[in-house]
Design a protein around this motif. Structure first.
Motif, PDB file in Angstrom:
ATOM      1  N   ASN A 332     -86.252  59.803 -20.919  1.00  0.00           N
ATOM      2  CA  ASN A 332     -85.874  59.179 -22.192  1.00  0.00           C
ATOM      3  C   ASN A 332     -86.720  59.690 -23.376  1.00  0.00           C
ATOM      4  N   LEU A 333     -86.752  60.999 -23.531  1.00  0.00           N
ATOM      5  CA  LEU A 333     -87.565  61.564 -24.611  1.00  0.00           C
ATOM      6  C   LEU A 333     -86.854  61.421 -25.949  1.00  0.00           C
ATOM      7  N   SER A 334     -87.655  61.318 -27.002  1.00  0.00           N
ATOM      8  CA  SER A 334     -87.096  61.302 -28.353  1.00  0.00           C
ATOM      9  C   SER A 334     -86.728  62.744 -28.728  1.00  0.00           C
ATOM     10  N   ASP A 335     -85.966  62.889 -29.788  1.00  0.00           N
ATOM     11  CA  ASP A 335     -85.563  64.234 -30.215  1.00  0.00           C
ATOM     12  C   ASP A 335     -86.773  65.094 -30.550  1.00  0.00           C
ATOM     13  N   ARG A 336     -87.760  64.457 -31.173  1.00  0.00           N
ATOM     14  CA  ARG A 336     -88.967  65.171 -31.574  1.00  0.00           C
ATOM     15  C   ARG A 336     -89.728  65.665 -30.335  1.00  0.00           C
ATOM     16  N   GLN A 337     -89.813  64.793 -29.340  1.00  0.00           N
ATOM     17  CA  GLN A 337     -90.499  65.174 -28.093  1.00  0.00           C
ATOM     18  C   GLN A 337     -89.779  66.336 -27.413  1.00  0.00           C
ATOM     19  N   LYS A 338     -88.452  66.258 -27.408  1.00  0.00           N
ATOM     20  CA  LYS A 338     -87.670  67.342 -26.790  1.00  0.00           C
ATOM     21  C   LYS A 338     -87.899  68.664 -27.510  1.00  0.00           C
ATOM     22  N   GLU A 339     -87.921  68.555 -28.822  1.00  0.00           N
ATOM     23  CA  GLU A 339     -88.110  69.742 -29.646  1.00  0.00           C
ATOM     24  C   GLU A 339     -89.456  70.406 -29.334  1.00  0.00           C
TER      25      GLU A 339
END
Ligand SMILES: [Zn+2]
Ligand SMILES: [Zn+2]
Length: 371
Positions: A332-339
């Motif tokens: 459940n990563l945030s978009d920022r974490q994924k980036e």
């Protein structure tokens, strides 16, 4: 149908350790496992070894087997009578015809009693002093154990002629056996009571509860028994009393598991902690302990906290706590974490893996090429 001795089946001595028994069984299991063995009767031999191992690897079952042979082992754990007590005298009599040869008036030791006690994981580590209540039949005080109303008439039992015993024929797997049993009509007293005692209803015995102090030693393991001498049933005809066996069952712990004197524990750490390293505070039964997790720790890495296990129940030193690290893959990563992770991936490529893993990685890729 004679059954082979379990020790013979496994090819170990009567005083074999748990480890020796396990090793012997593994060897046989490899040899006779029906899925792999081509030997004749492999199936039966495998079953025989399995049965022997199941009994001898369980401390309680092994003790029963040592004392009562196959008849005792088959009693198993759930075979005890009401209130967790049981005795084997009936089975014993049936197989060995013990009652037939015995002089009914000779002094006999009272039966052993068994009491099952459940304790917490920590109590098993540190020990516990406790009191248990066990029901015991004692002579009725009103009639002095005779079962007759004080002052009433008592005559000789007409069924057994006053001996208190009767012969009973039984068919057993070993043929017809004559057992001498206690006369049911007079309960072995040889007397006929015309007026029963109103306190005990003619039994001559009343049930009382007796308190017994039990000292559970620290380091005890699930399934071990504590023997309390002379606290079993009263002896017959002046014989000594039996013993009381307290079977200890240890409740499961949410995080800890026992392996002999050692304690096992799985600790989850984050992907970041594993990669960059961290100092953790890990739980032990002796309180929290600091544990340094070095940078680059892999999942499945094992750490040992010396002396943080259970004391040996026989007083031989102290076990350790073993920690197995489990690296949690983030979900459940945030978009920022994924980036950031994608950026991390581009930066690292395959070069960042150390030599050993690089080899594994290239071998893996080679093996699945084209998929
Ligand atoms: Zn009788
Ligand atoms: Zn009475």
């Amino acid at each position: 149908m004679s059954k082979r001795d379990y020790y013979d089946v496994l090819g170990v001595s009567q005083d074999a350790s748990k480890d020796e028994i396990k090793k012997a069984y593994r060897k046989l299991a490899r040899q006779y496992h029906p899925d792999v063995s081509e030997e004749e009767n492999a199936d039966e031999k495998f079953k025989e070894a399995k049965e022997a191992y199941e009994t001898l690897s369980d401390e309680q079952k092994r003790q029963q087997y040592d004392r009562f042979g196959h008849a005792g082992a088959q009693q198993g754990q759930g075979g005890f009578g009401a209130e967790g007590f049981g005795d084997f005298s009936d089975i014993f009599d049936m197989f060995f015809g013990g009652g037939g040869r015995r002089d009914p008036n000779a002094p006999r030791q009272g039966q052993d009693l068994q009491y099952t006690m459940e304790i917490d994981f920590e109590e098993a580590i540190f020990g516990k002093e406790t009191t248990i209540q066990i029901p015991k039949d004692e002579d009725c005080e009103t009639c002095d154990g005779s079962g007759a109303k004080p002052g009433s008439n008592v005559s000789t039992c007409s069924h057994c002629g006053g001996s208190g015993q009767m012969n009973v024929e039984q068919n057993t797997p070993f043929g017809r056996v004559v057992n001498r049993r206690v006369c049911q009509h007079c309960s072995g007293t040889g007397q006929f009571v015309e007026e029963k005692c109103s306190t005990c209803g003619g039994d001559g015995k009343v049930r009382k509860h007796q308190k017994i102090d039990i000292n559970i030693p620290g380091g005890i393991e699930d399934g071990q028994q504590i023997r309390v001498t002379s606290q079993g049933r009263a002896g017959v005809n002046g014989g000594p009393p039996g013993d009381l066996f307290v079977l200890v069952r240890v409740k499961r712990h949410e995080f800890f598991e026992r392996d002999g004197d050692d304690i096992l524990c799985e600790i989850p750490i984050t992907f970041t902690q594993a990669t960059l390293g961290d100092e953790l505070e890990v739980p032990t039964v002796h309180g929290r302990v600091k544990l340094k997790v070095p940078a680059g720790t892999q999942t499945g890495t094992h750490f040992r906290l010396k002396g943080k296990g259970a004391p040996n129940v026989h007083g031989y030193g102290q076990g350790d706590q073993h920690i197995l690290v489990k690296v949690m893959v983030p979900k459940n990563l945030s978009d920022r974490q994924k980036e950031l992770l994608r950026e991390f991936h581009e930066l690292s490529g395959e070069d960042s893996l150390d030599e050993q893993h690089d080899n594994l990685f290239t071998r893996f890729k080679r093996a699945f090429k084209g998929d």
